[in-house]
Design a protein around this motif. Structure first.
Motif, PDB file in Angstrom:
ATOM      1  N   TYR A  84      42.965 -58.857  15.124  1.00 52.91           N
ATOM      2  CA  TYR A  84      43.707 -58.523  13.905  1.00 52.91           C
ATOM      3  C   TYR A  84      42.981 -57.426  13.137  1.00 52.91           C
ATOM      4  CZ  TYR A  84      45.504 -58.505   9.220  1.00 52.91           C
ATOM      5  OH  TYR A  84      46.003 -58.075   8.028  1.00 52.91           O
ATOM      6  N   GLN A  85      41.667 -57.532  13.038  1.00 52.01           N
ATOM      7  CA  GLN A  85      40.892 -56.512  12.322  1.00 52.01           C
ATOM      8  C   GLN A  85      41.155 -55.125  12.900  1.00 52.01           C
ATOM      9  OE1 GLN A  85      36.502 -56.117  12.950  1.00 52.01           O
ATOM     10  NE2 GLN A  85      36.395 -56.608  10.758  1.00 52.01           N
ATOM     11  N   ARG A  86      41.154 -55.027  14.230  1.00 45.91           N
ATOM     12  CA  ARG A  86      41.397 -53.737  14.886  1.00 45.91           C
ATOM     13  C   ARG A  86      42.788 -53.215  14.550  1.00 45.91           C
ATOM     14  NH1 ARG A  86      43.895 -51.662  19.110  1.00 45.91           N
ATOM     15  NH2 ARG A  86      44.805 -53.666  19.730  1.00 45.91           N
ATOM     16  N   LEU A  87      43.786 -54.086  14.630  1.00 48.04           N
ATOM     17  CA  LEU A  87      45.156 -53.674  14.362  1.00 48.04           C
ATOM     18  C   LEU A  87      45.361 -53.294  12.897  1.00 48.04           C
ATOM     19  CD1 LEU A  87      46.981 -56.485  16.390  1.00 48.04           C
ATOM     20  CD2 LEU A  87      46.796 -54.072  17.038  1.00 48.04           C
ATOM     21  N   ALA A  88      44.817 -54.096  11.986  1.00 50.18           N
ATOM     22  CA  ALA A  88      45.012 -53.846  10.556  1.00 50.18           C
ATOM     23  C   ALA A  88      44.349 -52.544  10.133  1.00 50.18           C
ATOM     24  CB  ALA A  88      44.465 -55.016   9.741  1.00 50.18           C
ATOM     25  N   ARG A  89      43.138 -52.310  10.609  1.00 46.87           N
ATOM     26  CA  ARG A  89      42.452 -51.077  10.208  1.00 46.87           C
ATOM     27  C   ARG A  89      43.148 -49.851  10.777  1.00 46.87           C
ATOM     28  NH1 ARG A  89      35.995 -52.707  10.423  1.00 46.87           N
ATOM     29  NH2 ARG A  89      36.100 -54.217   8.707  1.00 46.87           N
ATOM     30  N   ALA A  90      43.743 -49.990  11.961  1.00 56.90           N
ATOM     31  CA  ALA A  90      44.500 -48.862  12.517  1.00 56.90           C
ATOM     32  C   ALA A  90      45.688 -48.527  11.627  1.00 56.90           C
ATOM     33  CB  ALA A  90      44.964 -49.188  13.932  1.00 56.90           C
ATOM     34  N   GLU A  91      46.384 -49.559  11.127  1.00 55.32           N
ATOM     35  CA  GLU A  91      47.520 -49.324  10.228  1.00 55.32           C
ATOM     36  C   GLU A  91      47.060 -48.746   8.898  1.00 55.32           C
ATOM     37  OE1 GLU A  91      50.590 -49.373  10.814  1.00 55.32           O
ATOM     38  OE2 GLU A  91      50.751 -50.465  12.707  1.00 55.32           O
ATOM     39  N   ILE A  92      45.983 -49.288   8.344  1.00 53.51           N
ATOM     40  CA  ILE A  92      45.468 -48.790   7.072  1.00 53.51           C
ATOM     41  C   ILE A  92      45.048 -47.333   7.201  1.00 53.51           C
ATOM     42  CG2 ILE A  92      43.546 -48.996   5.439  1.00 53.51           C
ATOM     43  CD1 ILE A  92      43.695 -52.063   5.913  1.00 53.51           C
ATOM     44  N   ASP A  93      44.315 -47.019   8.259  1.00 60.04           N
ATOM     45  CA  ASP A  93      43.844 -45.646   8.450  1.00 60.04           C
ATOM     46  C   ASP A  93      45.010 -44.678   8.667  1.00 60.04           C
ATOM     47  OD1 ASP A  93      41.264 -46.537   8.167  1.00 60.04           O
ATOM     48  OD2 ASP A  93      40.830 -46.597  10.317  1.00 60.04           O
ATOM     49  N   ARG A  94      46.021 -45.139   9.378  1.00 56.37           N
ATOM     50  CA  ARG A  94      47.202 -44.287   9.586  1.00 56.37           C
ATOM     51  C   ARG A  94      47.860 -43.953   8.258  1.00 56.37           C
ATOM     52  NH1 ARG A  94      52.407 -45.302   9.362  1.00 56.37           N
ATOM     53  NH2 ARG A  94      52.096 -47.573   9.318  1.00 56.37           N
ATOM     54  N   LEU A  95      48.063 -44.966   7.419  1.00 53.02           N
ATOM     55  CA  LEU A  95      48.723 -44.745   6.136  1.00 53.02           C
ATOM     56  C   LEU A  95      47.882 -43.845   5.230  1.00 53.02           C
ATOM     57  CD1 LEU A  95      50.121 -48.335   5.623  1.00 53.02           C
ATOM     58  CD2 LEU A  95      51.490 -46.245   5.697  1.00 53.02           C
ATOM     59  N   LEU A  96      46.588 -44.077   5.203  1.00 57.66           N
ATOM     60  CA  LEU A  96      45.729 -43.239   4.362  1.00 57.66           C
ATOM     61  C   LEU A  96      45.762 -41.790   4.836  1.00 57.66           C
ATOM     62  CD1 LEU A  96      42.650 -45.593   3.837  1.00 57.66           C
ATOM     63  CD2 LEU A  96      44.493 -45.085   2.229  1.00 57.66           C
ATOM     64  N   ALA A  97      45.810 -41.589   6.144  1.00 55.40           N
ATOM     65  CA  ALA A  97      45.872 -40.230   6.677  1.00 55.40           C
ATOM     66  C   ALA A  97      47.170 -39.540   6.285  1.00 55.40           C
ATOM     67  CB  ALA A  97      45.732 -40.259   8.198  1.00 55.40           C
ATOM     68  N   GLU A  98      48.231 -40.349   6.085  1.00 58.56           N
ATOM     69  CA  GLU A  98      49.521 -39.805   5.667  1.00 58.56           C
ATOM     70  C   GLU A  98      49.623 -39.672   4.150  1.00 58.56           C
ATOM     71  OE1 GLU A  98      52.376 -42.484   7.298  1.00 58.56           O
ATOM     72  OE2 GLU A  98      51.981 -41.915   9.385  1.00 58.56           O
ATOM     73  N   GLY A  99      48.566 -40.060   3.417  1.00 63.67           N
ATOM     74  CA  GLY A  99      48.593 -39.991   1.965  1.00 63.67           C
ATOM     75  C   GLY A  99      49.413 -41.099   1.337  1.00 63.67           C
ATOM     76  N   ARG A 100      49.550 -42.227   2.048  1.00 60.10           N
ATOM     77  CA  ARG A 100      50.345 -43.345   1.546  1.00 60.10           C
ATOM     78  C   ARG A 100      49.444 -44.555   1.327  1.00 60.10           C
ATOM     79  NH1 ARG A 100      55.341 -44.385   5.155  1.00 60.10           N
ATOM     80  NH2 ARG A 100      56.256 -44.984   3.168  1.00 60.10           N
ATOM     81  N   THR A 101      49.901 -45.495   0.499  1.00 57.84           N
ATOM     82  CA  THR A 101      49.077 -46.641   0.123  1.00 57.84           C
ATOM     83  C   THR A 101      49.437 -47.880   0.937  1.00 57.84           C
ATOM     84  OG1 THR A 101      48.922 -45.801  -2.146  1.00 57.84           O
ATOM     85  CG2 THR A 101      48.333 -48.110  -1.788  1.00 57.84           C
ATOM     86  N   PRO A 102      48.474 -48.443   1.656  1.00 51.49           N
ATOM     87  CA  PRO A 102      48.714 -49.723   2.327  1.00 51.49           C
ATOM     88  C   PRO A 102      48.648 -50.859   1.305  1.00 51.49           C
ATOM     89  CG  PRO A 102      46.836 -48.516   3.283  1.00 51.49           C
ATOM     90  CD  PRO A 102      47.140 -47.897   1.959  1.00 51.49           C
ATOM     91  N   VAL A 103      49.631 -51.754   1.348  1.00 48.85           N
ATOM     92  CA  VAL A 103      49.623 -52.942   0.494  1.00 48.85           C
ATOM     93  C   VAL A 103      49.478 -54.143   1.421  1.00 48.85           C
ATOM     94  CG1 VAL A 103      50.872 -54.302  -1.220  1.00 48.85           C
ATOM     95  CG2 VAL A 103      51.079 -51.799  -1.213  1.00 48.85           C
TER      96      VAL A 103
END
Length: 317
Positions: A84-103
């Motif tokens: 889960y940690q691997r998957l969640a951080r991939a999603e968080i990093d993707r959103l941050l790279a797009e300039g969007r906020t992960p909630v």
């Protein structure tokens, strides 16, 4: 205020708290206002087909806000917080790279911390794991949980006695590392954040929360939870070490096996969910970073506004 205005100060918003407190709705509203996406941090919502019993939001309830890390695992798979940690951080990093906020939204405390804190998870020892699983099969989870309560009281408080898989894992880590299972977590006053995270907790007084839990369980039954569990049983739910222990699913599997009636399963689900909510509350109360907001009925309509104002103050402070 746009998500880009928050980026320098706040990277991630985490909405936490006990089950039935109102986290999901708050997460949707904050993601909508921020132009972000919801990242699931409920361990049981990662399972495909476990919809009614995990209170997974419908497409309509998501209001067009993308939700990530739902329906990831088959019910026969054992949950892995490291995966889960691997998957969640991939999603968080993707959103941050797009300039969007992960909630990040969920009540699985270890999953939330795995996503946003600098945690490393010890490997496994097949010999130790096999011995503990044999003990679990022979003696039951209650005996092992009592041992865990002596070795690591904080871990025992956070893990349901019926959750044999997690009890075994905690005891395995203790034996492998010689340290408490909770030693991997930040201690009081110790911030190991990987991201600049605003932690928001939804707080509901226990009597009101207990009533909400009872109403939610009754709604789940009326919405077809027994039929959902029957379907998943045919897909291997009983073989799933994690999914078969989920609240409501475990009790209905027992009813289907003739160990109790469906009405008794319903009442036990209410009791077990209330106990689980207490453990969630204890877990999140230990984290001084959590800003608690009232989710009481009288305040619920204004909950998102209060969270938003707190977010704005954090950004400008």
């Amino acid at each position: 205020m746009t998500s880009s205005a928050h980026a320098p100060q706040i990277q991630v918003v985490a909405v936490v708290g006990p089950t039935a407190a109102g986290k999901s709705d708050l997460g949707v509203e904050l993601a909508r206002r921020l132009g972000g996406e919801v990242v699931n941090a409920d361990s049981m919502q990662l399972y495909r087909g476990m919809d009614i019993g995990t209170a997974k939001l419908t497409d309509a309830e998501r209001g067009g806000v993308p939700h990530r890390l739902l329906d990831v695992w088959d019910v026969r798979e054992a949950a892995s917080v490291a995966e889960y940690q691997r998957l969640a951080r991939a999603e968080i990093d993707r959103l941050l790279a797009e300039g969007r906020t992960p909630v990040l939204v969920g009540g699985s405390g270890l999953y939330v911390r795995a996503a946003v804190d600098r945690l490393e998870f010890p490997g496994t020892d097949p010999v130790v794991r096999a011995r503990l699983e044999a003990e679990l099969e022979e003696s039951g989870s209650g005996v092992l949980h009592a041992r865990l309560a002596v070795a690591d009281p904080a871990a025992a408080a956070a893990i349901l006695p019926s959750n044999g898989r997690r009890v075994v894992r905690a005891l395995e880590v203790i034996e492998i590392t010689g340290r408490p299972f909770t030693a991997q977590l930040p201690g009081p006053g110790e911030d190991q954040s990987l991201y600049r995270t605003l932690h928001l907790g939804v707080d509901v007084a226990r009597p009101e929360l207990h009533e909400r839990i009872a109403r939610r369980v009754h709604r789940m039954w009326d919405a077809g939870l027994p039929e959902e569990v029957r379907t998943l049983e045919s897909l291997g739910l009983r073989e799933g070490r994690t999914a078969s222990r989920a609240l409501g699913y475990q009790q209905l599997l027992a009813a289907f096996a003739g160990d109790c009636t469906e009405d008794e399963a319903r009442e036990e689900t209410i009791r077990a969910t209330r106990r689980f909510a207490r453990r969630q509350d204890v877990w999140f109360r230990r984290d001084a970073r959590v800003h608690w907001l009232s989710g009481a009925v009288a305040d619920r309509a204004a909950l998102a506004d209060r969270a938003w104002h707190l977010l704005e103050r954090t950004v400008t402070s």
